[in-house]
Design an enzyme around this catalytic site. Structure first.
Site, PDB file in Angstrom:
ATOM      1  N   MET A   1      -8.455   9.464   8.573  1.00 50.15           N
ATOM      2  CA  MET A   1      -8.953  10.200   7.436  1.00 50.15           C
ATOM      3  C   MET A   1     -10.208  11.081   7.335  1.00 50.15           C
ATOM      4  O   MET A   1     -11.059  11.330   6.504  1.00 50.15           O
ATOM      5  CB  MET A   1      -9.650   8.878   6.368  1.00 50.15           C
ATOM      6  CG  MET A   1      -8.826   7.616   6.205  1.00 50.15           C
ATOM      7  SD  MET A   1      -9.511   6.193   5.419  1.00 50.15           S
ATOM      8  CE  MET A   1     -10.294   5.775   6.765  1.00 50.15           C
TER       9      MET A   1
ATOM     10  N   LYS B   1      -3.681   3.712  -2.386  1.00 50.97           N
ATOM     11  CA  LYS B   1      -4.886   4.489  -2.671  1.00 50.97           C
ATOM     12  C   LYS B   1      -4.566   5.439  -1.925  1.00 50.97           C
ATOM     13  O   LYS B   1      -4.214   5.453  -0.918  1.00 50.97           O
ATOM     14  CB  LYS B   1      -6.057   3.702  -2.147  1.00 50.97           C
ATOM     15  CG  LYS B   1      -6.483   2.241  -2.595  1.00 50.97           C
ATOM     16  CD  LYS B   1      -7.918   1.749  -2.049  1.00 50.97           C
ATOM     17  CE  LYS B   1      -8.321   0.412  -2.792  1.00 50.97           C
ATOM     18  NZ  LYS B   1      -7.355  -0.826  -2.229  1.00 50.97           N
TER      19      LYS B   1
ATOM     20  N   ASP C   1       0.560  -1.233   0.023  1.00 50.56           N
ATOM     21  CA  ASP C   1      -0.023   0.123   0.064  1.00 50.56           C
ATOM     22  C   ASP C   1       0.772   1.346  -0.106  1.00 50.56           C
ATOM     23  O   ASP C   1       2.045   1.192   0.268  1.00 50.56           O
ATOM     24  CB  ASP C   1      -1.019  -0.077   1.351  1.00 50.56           C
ATOM     25  CG  ASP C   1      -1.996  -0.864   0.972  1.00 50.56           C
ATOM     26  OD1 ASP C   1      -2.480  -1.402  -0.129  1.00 50.56           O
ATOM     27  OD2 ASP C   1      -3.058  -1.069   1.876  1.00 50.56           O
TER      28      ASP C   1
END
Length: 258
Positions: A170, A56, A34
């Protein structure tokens, strides 16, 4: 058939990989990794290992989740030892449950190797314990990209009522909205808040304030950042350590990079 390992790479500090996670990397034929892992860990992979980037970002996914799931199964069926290397912990906002579910559905053997999640590590490196017997007996890890707006009012009311410390992943882009939701659903406007950007890395930067003023103070803060809300933030003045001194070097384990 070989096994698929879902491995937590930790929050960024190279040495926060677990011993088991490091051993798995060193034995892998394929590693799907990742965006937020410390890429120095890839230097521990065997020379023959195939490295596939699956990162991502908020606005760009290099591979869809369905494609990643398919690759995990494909390589396992080719009798390869496959490692899915994920930032933090694979089962905390890492979609590890989805990937494990697909492997289970296909009856492909898998193993979970937990990692140090940024919801604990970033506050710790900023001098903020997420629990403390004088300030907090409960902590919640929540996402800042869901349950926003009017449809989430009941959710945020429950979070405010039940938890002393909130670690919000996030949430930087939604910070003003999150602060407004918390205040509207029971949090006092003077509740302490901290934002820790790039936690546990040499680029770590921390901003503190309150629900009322953190939006202004945190201008310029970017992802990846952890938001911590609660009285424990007050302890940073006494306990901050990482940003004030060079971390003490620790012995290598099985030739871990660094």
């Amino acid at each position: 058939m070989k096994k698929v390992f879902l491995v937590g790479a930790g929050p960024g500090d190279l040495e926060l990989i677990t011993v088991k996670g490091l051993k798995v990397i060193q034995q892998s034929d394929v590693i799907l990794y990742d965006r937020l892992i410390n890429e120095q860990l890839l230097e521990e992979a065997p020379a023959h290992a195939e490295l596939i980037y699956c990162g991502k970002s908020p606005d760009n996914h290099s591979l869809t989740q369905e494609t990643i799931n398919g690759l995990l199964c494909k390589f396992a069926l080719q009798e390869k030892t496959v490692t899915r290397l994920k930032g933090g912990d694979p089962f905390i906002f890492g979609r590890g449950g989805e990937e494990a579910g697909e492997l289970a559905r296909r009856r492909i053997p898998f193993e979970i190797v937990p990692g140090v999640t940024s919801g604990v590590a970033a506050p710790a490196y900023a001098g903020i314990p997420v629990t403390h017997r004088d300030y907090s007996s409960s902590v919640a890890f929540i996402s800042g990209v869901s349950k926003l707006g009017s449809e989430g009012e009941a959710y945020w009311k429950h979070v405010v009522k039940c938890m002393d410390t909130l670690c919000i992943y996030m949430g930087v882009k939604k910070l003003p909205e999150i602060c407004e939701l918390l205040m509207r659903n029971g949090c006092h406007r003077e509740t302490p808040v901290a934002l820790v950007q790039s936690g546990t890395t040499e680029d770590q930067f921390t901003v503190t304030g309150t629900l009322e003023d953190i939006g202004q103070k945190a201008e310029g803060i970017n992802n990846p950042s952890m938001i911590i809300v609660g009285e424990v933030v007050k302890l940073r003045d006494q306990l901050q350590w990482f940003e004030q001194m060079k971390p003490v070097e620790t012995p290598a384990v099985n030739s871990v990079v660094g």
